[in-house]
Design a protein around this motif. Structure first.
Motif, mmCIF file in Angstrom:
data_model
loop_
_atom_site.group_PDB
_atom_site.id
_atom_site.type_symbol
_atom_site.label_atom_id
_atom_site.label_comp_id
_atom_site.label_asym_id
_atom_site.label_seq_id
_atom_site.Cartn_x
_atom_site.Cartn_y
_atom_site.Cartn_z
ATOM 1 N N ALA A 1 2.638 3.362 -5.060
ATOM 2 C CA ALA A 1 2.006 2.189 -4.459
ATOM 3 C C ALA A 1 3.095 1.174 -4.167
ATOM 4 C CB ALA A 1 0.965 1.604 -5.404
ATOM 5 N N ASP A 2 3.399 0.992 -2.858
ATOM 6 C CA ASP A 2 4.493 0.103 -2.458
ATOM 7 C C ASP A 2 3.916 -1.272 -2.111
ATOM 8 O OD1 ASP A 2 6.749 -1.084 -1.547
ATOM 9 O OD2 ASP A 2 7.151 0.328 0.073
ATOM 10 N N GLU A 3 4.052 -2.231 -3.005
ATOM 11 C CA GLU A 3 3.509 -3.581 -2.819
ATOM 12 C C GLU A 3 2.068 -3.512 -2.304
ATOM 13 O OE1 GLU A 3 5.379 -6.556 -3.071
ATOM 14 O OE2 GLU A 3 7.469 -5.919 -2.984
ATOM 15 N N PRO A 4 1.167 -2.846 -3.034
ATOM 16 C CA PRO A 4 -0.153 -2.569 -2.453
ATOM 17 C C PRO A 4 -1.031 -3.799 -2.275
ATOM 18 C CG PRO A 4 -0.119 -1.963 -4.755
ATOM 19 C CD PRO A 4 1.279 -2.370 -4.400
ATOM 20 N N THR A 5 -0.674 -4.919 -2.875
ATOM 21 C CA THR A 5 -1.601 -6.061 -2.827
ATOM 22 C C THR A 5 -0.976 -7.330 -2.280
ATOM 23 O OG1 THR A 5 -1.043 -6.589 -5.101
ATOM 24 C CG2 THR A 5 -2.984 -5.253 -4.772
ATOM 25 N N SER B 1 1.369 11.137 -3.078
ATOM 26 C CA SER B 1 0.900 10.361 -1.920
ATOM 27 C C SER B 1 1.238 8.900 -2.129
ATOM 28 C CB SER B 1 -0.590 10.560 -1.675
ATOM 29 O OG SER B 1 -1.314 10.148 -2.792
ATOM 30 N N MET B 2 1.052 8.140 -1.075
ATOM 31 C CA MET B 2 1.624 6.809 -1.053
ATOM 32 C C MET B 2 0.638 5.792 -0.473
ATOM 33 S SD MET B 2 5.455 6.121 0.211
ATOM 34 C CE MET B 2 6.145 4.502 0.302
ATOM 35 N N ILE B 3 0.625 4.576 -1.033
ATOM 36 C CA ILE B 3 -0.148 3.463 -0.472
ATOM 37 C C ILE B 3 0.845 2.418 0.003
ATOM 38 C CG2 ILE B 3 -2.029 1.848 -0.865
ATOM 39 C CD1 ILE B 3 -2.566 3.200 -3.483
ATOM 40 N N PHE B 4 0.641 1.946 1.224
ATOM 41 C CA PHE B 4 1.613 1.003 1.788
ATOM 42 C C PHE B 4 1.128 -0.428 1.644
ATOM 43 C CE2 PHE B 4 2.253 5.014 3.850
ATOM 44 C CZ PHE B 4 3.619 5.158 3.785
ATOM 45 N N GLN B 5 2.064 -1.331 1.990
ATOM 46 C CA GLN B 5 1.826 -2.760 1.818
ATOM 47 C C GLN B 5 0.793 -3.303 2.794
ATOM 48 O OE1 GLN B 5 4.643 -6.546 2.591
ATOM 49 N NE2 GLN B 5 5.564 -4.908 1.473
ATOM 50 N N GLU B 6 0.884 -2.865 4.053
ATOM 51 C CA GLU B 6 0.107 -3.502 5.105
ATOM 52 C C GLU B 6 -1.056 -2.588 5.503
ATOM 53 O OE1 GLU B 6 -1.692 -5.445 7.156
ATOM 54 O OE2 GLU B 6 -0.119 -6.715 6.331
ATOM 55 N N PRO B 7 -2.239 -2.842 4.981
ATOM 56 C CA PRO B 7 -3.328 -1.890 5.218
ATOM 57 C C PRO B 7 -3.768 -1.841 6.675
ATOM 58 C CG PRO B 7 -4.141 -3.795 4.029
ATOM 59 C CD PRO B 7 -2.659 -3.943 4.133
ATOM 60 N N MET B 8 -3.487 -2.874 7.448
ATOM 61 C CA MET B 8 -3.951 -2.851 8.839
ATOM 62 C C MET B 8 -3.134 -1.880 9.669
ATOM 63 S SD MET B 8 -6.341 -4.065 10.644
ATOM 64 C CE MET B 8 -6.654 -2.996 12.017
ATOM 65 N N THR B 9 -1.798 -1.921 9.529
ATOM 66 C CA THR B 9 -0.982 -1.077 10.386
ATOM 67 C C THR B 9 -0.868 0.348 9.845
ATOM 68 O OG1 THR B 9 0.925 -1.945 9.244
ATOM 69 C CG2 THR B 9 0.415 -2.923 11.364
ATOM 70 N N SER B 10 -1.299 0.567 8.608
ATOM 71 C CA SER B 10 -1.190 1.917 8.066
ATOM 72 C C SER B 10 -2.391 2.770 8.433
ATOM 73 C CB SER B 10 -1.055 1.869 6.546
ATOM 74 O OG SER B 10 -0.114 0.915 6.182
ATOM 75 N N LEU B 11 -3.428 2.150 8.972
ATOM 76 C CA LEU B 11 -4.584 2.924 9.408
ATOM 77 C C LEU B 11 -4.577 3.014 10.931
ATOM 78 C CD1 LEU B 11 -7.324 1.401 7.086
ATOM 79 C CD2 LEU B 11 -6.480 3.738 7.012
ATOM 80 N N ASN B 12 -4.967 4.172 11.443
ATOM 81 C CA ASN B 12 -4.990 4.354 12.896
ATOM 82 C C ASN B 12 -6.257 3.726 13.463
ATOM 83 O OD1 ASN B 12 -5.188 5.331 15.496
ATOM 84 N ND2 ASN B 12 -4.233 7.282 14.970
ATOM 85 N N PRO B 13 -6.090 2.738 14.358
ATOM 86 C CA PRO B 13 -7.271 1.986 14.817
ATOM 87 C C PRO B 13 -8.257 2.783 15.676
ATOM 88 C CG PRO B 13 -5.308 1.299 16.007
ATOM 89 C CD PRO B 13 -4.849 2.223 14.925
ATOM 90 N N VAL B 14 -7.870 3.949 16.195
ATOM 91 C CA VAL B 14 -8.780 4.650 17.114
ATOM 92 C C VAL B 14 -9.598 5.740 16.422
ATOM 93 C CG1 VAL B 14 -7.331 4.127 19.098
ATOM 94 C CG2 VAL B 14 -7.060 6.307 17.926
#
Lengths: 347, 297, 333
Positions: free
Chosen positions: C180-184, C95-108
């Protein structure tokens, strides 16, 4: 090259280019209900510092610390709620209109994002030339020569004036931004995170360029960054900000060697480091939680909610910014008068 | 210190690479066949409108032959209407008022829209508050009724009709312009302009507005189409200049005989349809041409 | 060392607009054992993130394709696996963690729904059990009041909290490999320190293998045991972390380390200019022109560098580099 340490004395020596006294920038947010009071963001809340001519003052802190708003207020690009800003000994806080425009040739700014800071519809040459046209510097021909000279100064070729911003790489775009800031031969240049949007290998090119230009033209920098490595390299003095206030201010050697405020210490120990000595520092502090919001801050020390040493007094009474030793200023109840910080005292 | 090598190698002729942003838009626009077809059609219509009166210098209201002659008979290509007027002449002269009103109304829409939207979005605060309340006031009025009132208040003429249509359609443009200004005014290059002492007028009109142009041009094209439909609608309600031939007027006067004679209603209707369609296709093409995501394909 | 994840001769190609083909990853080799962390460093555009996508088999096809090589997870070659099998692997084994936590989560959707979805999909848990697992995961990533937070939406959380939720999602199925792709990069340093501590702690508990993609050598030093330095889609150097930091061989690696002003506990008064790597990373269209891709930016480039591709050569114990400075005696193949 090290500049003289900024003095916190009441009567500052005349060699300070920039003096900021009790600067406040407050914003009102929309009220939650028809009768609720409008929440106030205390983005900058009583900041004072001096910057010596030809020196670099670093402003560091996390997001929401107010470092960028401070810089924008100094540039008169954010509304000043209260306080004094003196550039070359002249008060610029209350200026507006033509009087403010005349001061603008003495202060310029370099932005973080090399993409949004250049107008995509103008050619590079037009962008660098704009300050000269707007502020009426020189005549038509001398401006052409000046633009070509500026391109060479920042490591671009004068022929590249004809290109549009999207035809440059990120590092080159930042050079255009530096050339624009340099155009009117300002005394003060505010550098707002000038390298944090650039790739690591490009950062060094811009940092070296900024230092070379400073030496050549005796520039004074107000340097904003969240990268402590970059700040340590670039700055002569460093002010650490937390929730709109300066919590510690010292020359670079004493600040990094002997951080007094628990927040500065925490900030330094959070930087991931390739240096095993730093990594294993005994006094390494880990903060819990995120920085609190600057909306309607609580009474007492603003850092108390995250401070591992906080006492009753810290939550009740706001500490003053005290001077300890040679111009080392710190805003903490727990630092003793002879400069022993709480993380040392508890060991 | 190592000197950095510019990304553009020295021997390359730099100037040749410059593609003005507009040229790229034109390249994208050309790739959209429907939009090009719309542009060609519209240019043909404009050409015919301009040249028509020189080729047939006649009174478009005068009877030219028998009443309600079907298309193709006695040399009347599209037939005649219920007053014996040649429909070819009617369409030729009618396009004048249609296109004039379409363009003039769109110009009024865009002008008021930009003025309100730009000032509201740039200055914020009480300026925005006042301007947007006015905009909302115009937006909640029923547009057709308001336009009818305006036309009846002054006597129906090309001017009053253009003004009426412009007055009812600018709020959408104002909102669009305001939204663009709100977005653009926060960008660093606008801050940079303030830092170099640029005056507000320069920032609004020469820095922000050109950057807001792409959605504005698309919206202008669409508002031309809407204005043409509006003009036809008003003419159909007999609210047009009685001395100026128009397509809507032709439809309106020939409506009672539609069951006996289809052509005097159908041909003007078709003309309106084709004009609005070509304008919409152009608007669509511009929309694609300005969309940076599509551009990269 | 028995490898959990083994990447052999991986190459990824992209079709360009003008019909040319670009090799964005070229013959990449590395391996990784359970419970260990491998750092991948380089500038943007070096193929770091593409490597992660290739391991997940998420390279966009077309215009891209995995041209050759093998990616073995516990012995199974993922490049031969069916798409159905890959759906099992993704999120469950890797599994993978992306750089931008806001756009990687579904807002709805609530964060509980989003964490729960992974376990319901892969482990067939019921809605109620999935919610319990979500709460348990939120607690594991140190989110206060997890019973309350589980029903909140992404916009109600701070950036650091969102990245914790991303980690909770990535670890909900106890994957064997975490990328973990640039997780922080989007986070403040104090929050970054918390996230790194958390990742290390969870890794100790789960024995997951971690690939940390970053441009920050300091982060690598804190987190990883081994480093791979990539440039223009190729591995230019690989070594254990301390060896890499103290004894970098490839001119690119040396540049990467020297061009960054590192924070020092006792700063010197003298500040010499930083070392610069001139120029920029080659664009996609410029890849695969033969010769060492770093040669145009290299201060030590020799006559043969722009012509011949340097092979991977041992330059020390457990330390390899692809540079003619160290294999000058060998003839080009």
């Amino acid at each position: 090259m090290t500049g003289p340490a900024a003095s916190a004395a009441a009567n500052p020596p005349p060699d300070n280019l920039l003096e900021v006294r009790g600067l406040k920038v407050h914003f009102s947010l929309p009220r939650k209900g028809p009768f609720a009071p409008a929440p106030k963001v205390h983005a900058v809340d009583g900041v004072s510092f001096d910057t010596a001519r030809g020196a670099t003052l670093g402003l560091v802190g996390e997001s929401g610390s107010g470092k960028t708003t401070t810089a924008l207020a100094v540039m008169r690009l954010a509304p000043v709620t209260e306080g004094n800003i003196l550039l070359n000994g002249q008060e610029i806080g209350p200026l507006s209109g033509e009087a403010l425009r005349r001061q603008r040739r003495h202060m310029q700014i370099i932005f973080q994002d090399p993409y949004s800071s250049l107008n995509p519809r103008l050619r590079a040459g037009e962008i660098v030339r704009a300050p000269l046209d707007q502020l009426d510097v020189g005549d038509r021909e001398s401006r052409d020569d000046r633009v070509a000279e500026l391109f060479r100064l920042v490591g671009l070729r004068p022929e590249q004036q004809a290109l549009f911003p999207h035809q440059f790489s990120g590092g080159q775009r930042q050079r255009i931004g530096v050339a624009r800031a340099l155009a009117t031969q300002p005394d003060l240049i505010v550098c707002d995170e000038p390298v944090s949007a650039l790739d690591v290998a490009i950062q060094a090119q811009i940092l070296n360029l900024l230092r070379r230009l400073q030496e050549e033209f005796g520039l004074t920098y107000l340097f904003i960054s969240h990268d402590l490595g970059v700040v340590q390299y670039m700055c002569d003095d460093v002010a650490v900000m937390y929730l709109g206030q300066v919590v510690e201010h010292a020359d670079r050697v004493s600040l990094f060697r002997e951080p007094l405020h628990p927040y500065t210490n925490a900030l330094l120990s959070a930087v991931p480091s390739a240096d095993p000595v730093l990594r294993d520092r005994a006094s390494r502090i880990r903060l819990v939680g995120d920085p609190p919001s600057p909306i309607d801050p609580p009474p007492g020390c603003r850092f108390a909610s995250r401070c591992p040493f906080a006492e009753e007094r810290c939550r009740a009474e706001e500490p003053a910014l005290r001077t300890i030793g040679e111009g080392h200023r710190v805003r903490c109840h727990l630092v003793s008068d002879d400069g022993v910080p709480p993380h040392r005292a508890s060991n | 210190m190592t000197e950095s090598t510019p990304a553009v190698p020295a021997e390359e002729p730099v100037v040749i690479e410059v593609e003005r942003p507009w040229r790229e838009v034109w390249r994208m626009f050309r790739a959209n066949r429907a939009a090009v077809a719309g542009l060609v059609t519209l240019l043909l219509i404009v050409l015919v409108t301009v040249l028509g009166p020189f080729v047939y210098p006649v009174d478009p209201f005068a009877a030219a032959g028998p009443l309600l002659l079907p298309p193709g008979e006695q040399g009347f290509l599209l037939g005649t209407d219920q007053q014996g007027r040649d429909l070819v002449i009617g369409l030729l002269y009618g396009s004048q008022s249609t296109l004039t009103v379409g363009a003039a109304a769109a110009a009024i829409t865009i002008t008021i829209g930009i003025l309100f939207g730009a000032l509201a979005g740039y200055y914020r605060g009480w300026v925005e508050e006042v301007l947007m309340r006015i905009t909302e006031f115009f937006q909640v009025l029923p547009p057709l009724l308001l336009a009818m009132v305006v036309v009846l208040l002054f006597s129906p003429s090309i001017y009053s009709i253009s003004i009426a249509i412009g007055v009812v359609s600018w709020p959408a443009t104002a909102r669009l312009v305001r939204a663009e200004f709100l977005r653009l005014r926060e960008l660093d290059f606008v801050k940079a302009e303030r830092a170099i002492g640029a005056r507000n007028a320069r920032i609004i009109w020469t820095i922000i507005l050109p950057n807001a142009a792409p959605p504005l041009i698309v919206s202008a094209a669409l508002s031309v189409g809407i204005a043409i439909l509006f003009e036809a609608g008003l003419a159909f309600l007999q609210l047009s200049d009685p001395n100026v031939m128009s397509w809507g007027y032709l439809i309106s006067v020939n409506r009672p005989q539609i069951l006996e004679a289809w052509w005097p209603v159908t041909f003007p209707g078709l003309a309106i349809f084709i004009t609005v369609l070509s304008v919409s296709l152009i608007g669509d093409g511009l929309n694609d041409a300005f969309n940076p995501k599509l551009r990269q394909r | 060392m028995s490898a959990l994840l083994e990447v052999r001769g991986l190459s990824v190609e992209f079709d360009l607009k003008d019909g040319a083909v670009s090799r964005v990853i070229d013959g990449l080799n590395f391996e990784l054992a359970a419970g260990r962390t491998l750092g991948i460093v380089g500038e943007s555009g070096c193929g770091k993130s593409m490597t992660a996508l290739a391991i997940m088999r998420l390279v966009p096809v077309p215009p891209g394709r995995i041209a050759e090589g093998a990616i073995r997870l516990a012995g199974e070659n993922l490049l031969d696996a069916s798409e159905a099998r890959m759906r099992e692997v993704r999120g469950n084994d890797v599994s993978m963690i992306f750089q931008e936590p806001m756009t990687s989560l579904n807002p709805v959707y609530t964060i509980g729904d989003q964490i729960g979805e992974t376990v319901r999909l892969h482990q067939g848990l019921s809605r109620r059990d999935a919610r319990d697992r979500a709460i348990e995961m939120l607690r594991a990533v140190s989110i206060p009041a997890p019973e309350k937070r589980v029903d909140e939406y992404p916009h109600q959380l701070s950036g650091g909290m969102r990245q914790r939720v991303m980690i909770a999602m990535a670890l909900a199925c106890r994957p064997q490999v975490l990328i973990a792709d640039e997780p922080t990069t989007a986070l403040d340093v104090t929050v970054q320190a918390q996230i790194f501590d958390l990742l290390k702690e969870l890794q100790q508990q789960t024995e997951a293998a971690v690939i940390l993609i970053t441009h920050d050598m300091g982060a690598i030093a804190e987190m990883a045991q081994r480093v791979v330095v990539m440039y223009a889609g190729r591995k230019v150097e690989e070594a254990p972390v301390d060896e890499m930091l103290t004894n970098p061989k490839h001119p690119y690696t040396r540049g990467l380390i020297a061009c960054v002003p590192h924070l020092e506990a006792d700063p010197a008064l003298e500040r010499p200019p930083l070392m610069e790597i001139p120029g920029v990373v080659p664009s996609v269209a410029e890849l695969g022109r033969g010769g060492c891709p770093f040669a145009p930016r290299c201060a030590e480039a020799m006559d043969r560098c722009p012509q011949d591709m340097p092979p991977e050569t041992a330059v020390g114990e457990d330390h390899t580099a692809a540079c003619w400075l160290y294999s000058a005696t060998e003839a080009a193949a």
